[in-house]
Write a protein that holds these residues in place. Structure first.
Motif, mmCIF file in Angstrom:
data_model
loop_
_atom_site.group_PDB
_atom_site.id
_atom_site.type_symbol
_atom_site.label_atom_id
_atom_site.label_comp_id
_atom_site.label_asym_id
_atom_site.label_seq_id
_atom_site.Cartn_x
_atom_site.Cartn_y
_atom_site.Cartn_z
ATOM 1 N N GLY A 26 0.849 -1.181 0.000
ATOM 2 C CA GLY A 26 0.000 0.000 0.000
ATOM 3 C C GLY A 26 0.883 1.228 0.000
ATOM 4 O O GLY A 26 2.100 1.133 0.228
ATOM 5 N N ARG B 100 -1.895 3.593 3.088
ATOM 6 C CA ARG B 100 -2.298 2.604 4.078
ATOM 7 C C ARG B 100 -2.307 1.232 3.414
ATOM 8 O O ARG B 100 -2.187 1.138 2.200
ATOM 9 C CB ARG B 100 -3.640 2.934 4.717
ATOM 10 C CG ARG B 100 -4.833 3.012 3.799
ATOM 11 C CD ARG B 100 -6.108 3.109 4.603
ATOM 12 N NE ARG B 100 -6.367 1.891 5.357
ATOM 13 C CZ ARG B 100 -6.518 1.852 6.687
ATOM 14 N NH1 ARG B 100 -6.447 2.936 7.403
ATOM 15 N NH2 ARG B 100 -6.757 0.704 7.313
ATOM 16 N N THR C 10 -3.307 -2.025 1.601
ATOM 17 C CA THR C 10 -4.399 -2.395 0.684
ATOM 18 C C THR C 10 -4.378 -3.890 0.368
ATOM 19 O O THR C 10 -5.357 -4.434 -0.132
ATOM 20 C CB THR C 10 -4.295 -1.616 -0.644
ATOM 21 O OG1 THR C 10 -2.962 -1.776 -1.145
ATOM 22 C CG2 THR C 10 -4.599 -0.138 -0.467
ATOM 23 N N ALA C 11 -3.221 -4.537 0.613
ATOM 24 C CA ALA C 11 -3.113 -5.979 0.331
ATOM 25 C C ALA C 11 -1.962 -6.559 1.143
ATOM 26 O O ALA C 11 -1.113 -5.817 1.649
ATOM 27 C CB ALA C 11 -2.846 -6.208 -1.151
ATOM 28 N N GLU D 99 -6.384 -9.104 -0.897
ATOM 29 C CA GLU D 99 -6.766 -7.689 -0.733
ATOM 30 C C GLU D 99 -7.363 -7.502 0.651
ATOM 31 O O GLU D 99 -8.230 -8.281 1.071
ATOM 32 C CB GLU D 99 -7.845 -7.295 -1.769
ATOM 33 C CG GLU D 99 -7.534 -7.641 -3.219
ATOM 34 C CD GLU D 99 -6.323 -6.897 -3.743
ATOM 35 O OE1 GLU D 99 -6.244 -5.673 -3.501
ATOM 36 O OE2 GLU D 99 -5.441 -7.542 -4.356
ATOM 37 N N ASP E 139 -8.098 -4.221 3.957
ATOM 38 C CA ASP E 139 -7.890 -2.820 4.329
ATOM 39 C C ASP E 139 -7.321 -2.702 5.750
ATOM 40 O O ASP E 139 -7.148 -1.594 6.250
ATOM 41 C CB ASP E 139 -9.164 -1.977 4.140
ATOM 42 C CG ASP E 139 -10.308 -2.460 4.995
ATOM 43 O OD1 ASP E 139 -10.099 -3.396 5.801
ATOM 44 O OD2 ASP E 139 -11.407 -1.894 4.883
#
Ligand SMILES: Cc1cc2nc3c(=O)[nH]c(=O)nc-3n(C[C@H](O)[C@H](O)[C@H](O)COP(=O)(O)OP(=O)(O)OC[C@H]3O[C@@H](n4cnc5c(N)ncnc54)[C@H](O)[C@@H]3O)c2cc1C
Length: 427
Positions: free
Chosen positions: A204, A207, A209-210, A231, A233
């Motif tokens: 990311g 932040r 993401t994966a 994936e 968050d």
């Protein structure tokens, strides 16, 4: 007789209750605003009757059984100072959770399992909508379950070790059978539970993401070709707990295998100083409670029942098995690369650690700190120093790591304005 208990988690609460029961005058000190510690966070736990509770109060120094306290929010300029003398002391300061560094672990959205649990339990706040929980130990399951209950999509729960190792621990399984049976509580997350697997990189920019997850061999080296991308968050990582030993070390208590050494009565090597809970071994809230009750009883001059001593003994057998089954294996040291931050406060990466060892001939942790500033930031090495030592190939010496005359952050002005003696009750 005055017994002072430091730490109001399951161990400290039980100690305070038992000491009052023995007729002692009891003061219970905790840096948090309410009692309960990590286990009871967010619950409405009442202070045991007859106990004087000092909330929001950090013990920042210990001289023998004299405690130096500051009451007020951690960063407030006008905290109130107090000095307290104890006839007997019970230390129940608990632990903080451990994270291991991997590329991207410092991205926003990557949090420790304890932090995710604390936010969820205390405030009902979730760390994300689609989460991977990774690390080692039975704590991963309740964390995943609490997130699931708050409608977070738990994509996978990755256990780096192999719980099959319990097959070699029949005594531990028997001693902890009540705990082992608790697994059915987490049946909703069990289908997503994968063993010998870990998050080995987070991706990311602003932040996470994966993540890259991979299968591990027995030593926790990545098995080539098993990497997968998921994936997410948010990511939640927990590799067990590190005991908070500063006060015990300041009191002069012996430390063995990383924990405060105690006898059956929870007495430390220092007269009139007792220790209970996670600082004597990681075994969960039930063991912390049993040890606390023994410590409080003995600190106040009483004799614990054989039923209680037996419960603590069984708890310790289970805790020792837990430690063997979920022991951190050396292969994790291959996960970070040279650019991975090891010390987040001082922004020291693994490359800098390697340079310190290879080019500046750092011989141990002290010279490592001085040559690359690892562990010299705000957390004072509480989060990173154990990992830094292992990555640099130096032995982990819990006692030396925890030798900090100032056990909690203190402003210089507060230090200058410190009373040295307890208030005189006659004045
Ligand atoms: C972040 C985190 C979350 C956890 N959540 C769970 C969970 O949900 N379920 C579970 O089964 N286990 C959980 N655990 C494991 C758990 O800590 C124990 O099983 C149990 O709470 C241990 O009890 P204890 O009394 O030894 O310590 P704790 O409960 O940790 O209590 C220690 C207390 O000492 C206080 N303290 C420490 N140093 C000082 C000082 N210098 N001055 C004043 N006060 C001080 C702390 O504020 C704290 O309240 C968690 C652990 C951590 C680190």
């Amino acid at each position: 007789m005055r017994v002072v208990v430091v730490g109001a988690g399951p161990a400290g609460l039980a100690a305070a209750r038992a000491a009052v029961h023995q007729g002692a005058s009891v003061v219970l000190v905790d840096a948090e605003p309410s009692v309960g510690g990590q286990y009871h966070r967010g619950e409405n736990i009442v202070v045991p009757q007859g106990v004087e509770h000092l909330p929001n109060t950090a013990v920042w120094a210990l001289e023998g059984t004299r405690l130096h306290l500051r009451t007020g929010p951690a960063d407030a300029p006008d905290r109130v100072a107090r000095v307290l003398d104890a006839d007997a002391l019970v230390l129940a300061t608990g632990a903080h959770d451990r994270a291991l560094p991997f590329p991207g672990w410092d991205l926003p959205g990557v949090v420790t399992a304890g932090a995710a649990q604390a936010m969820a339990k205390a405030h009902g706040v979730t760390i994300g909508k689609r989460v991977v929980v990774a690390g080692t130990g039975p704590f991963l399951l309740p964390v995943a379950d609490v997130l699931r209950r708050l409608h977070v999509r738990v994509a996978e729960v990755l256990e780096a070790g192999s719980p099959l190792a319990w097959a070699r621990e029949p005594a531990g399984v028997f001693a902890g059978r009540a705990k082992v049976a608790e697994i059915v509580r987490y049946r909703a997350v069990l289908p997503r539970y994968r063993t010998r697997s870990a998050v080995v990189a987070a991706h990311g920019t602003d932040r996470v993401t994966a993540v890259t997850v991979a299968k591990l061999d027995r030593d926790w080296n990545v098995r080539p070709g098993t990497e997968r991308r998921i994936e997410v968050d948010a990511v939640c990582v927990g590799f067990g707990f590190t005991p908070r030993l500063e006060l015990a070390v300041a009191a002069g208590c012996s430390v063995q295998d990383g924990f405060v050494r105690v006898d059956e009565r929870q007495a430390t090597s220092v007269p009139n100083v007792y220790a209970a809970g996670e600082i004597t071994g990681i075994g969960g809230a039930d063991l912390a409670r049993a040890e606390g009750e023994i410590a409080g009883t003995c600190a106040a001059g009483g004799t614990p029942s054989s039923r209680l001593l037996g419960a603590a003994r069984r708890g310790r057998t289970f805790a020792a098995a837990l430690d063997r089954v979920y022991h951190i294996r050396p292969g994790w040291r291959t996960w970070p690369d040279d650019r991975t931050l090891v010390c987040r406060c001082e922004e020291v990466d693994l490359g800098a650690l390697r340079t310190s060892v290879e080019e500046h001939a750092a011989l141990g942790l002290r010279s490592l700190k001085l040559t690359c500033r690892v562990g010299l930031g705000l957390c004072q090495g509480r989060v990173c120093l154990r990992n830094a030592a292992e990555l640099a190939g130096f032995p982990y010496d819990a006692e030396r790591f925890s030798r900090r005359p100032i056990a909690a952050p203190l402003r210089l002005g507060e230090l200058a304005d410190t009373p040295l003696e307890p208030e005189d009750p006659e004045e």
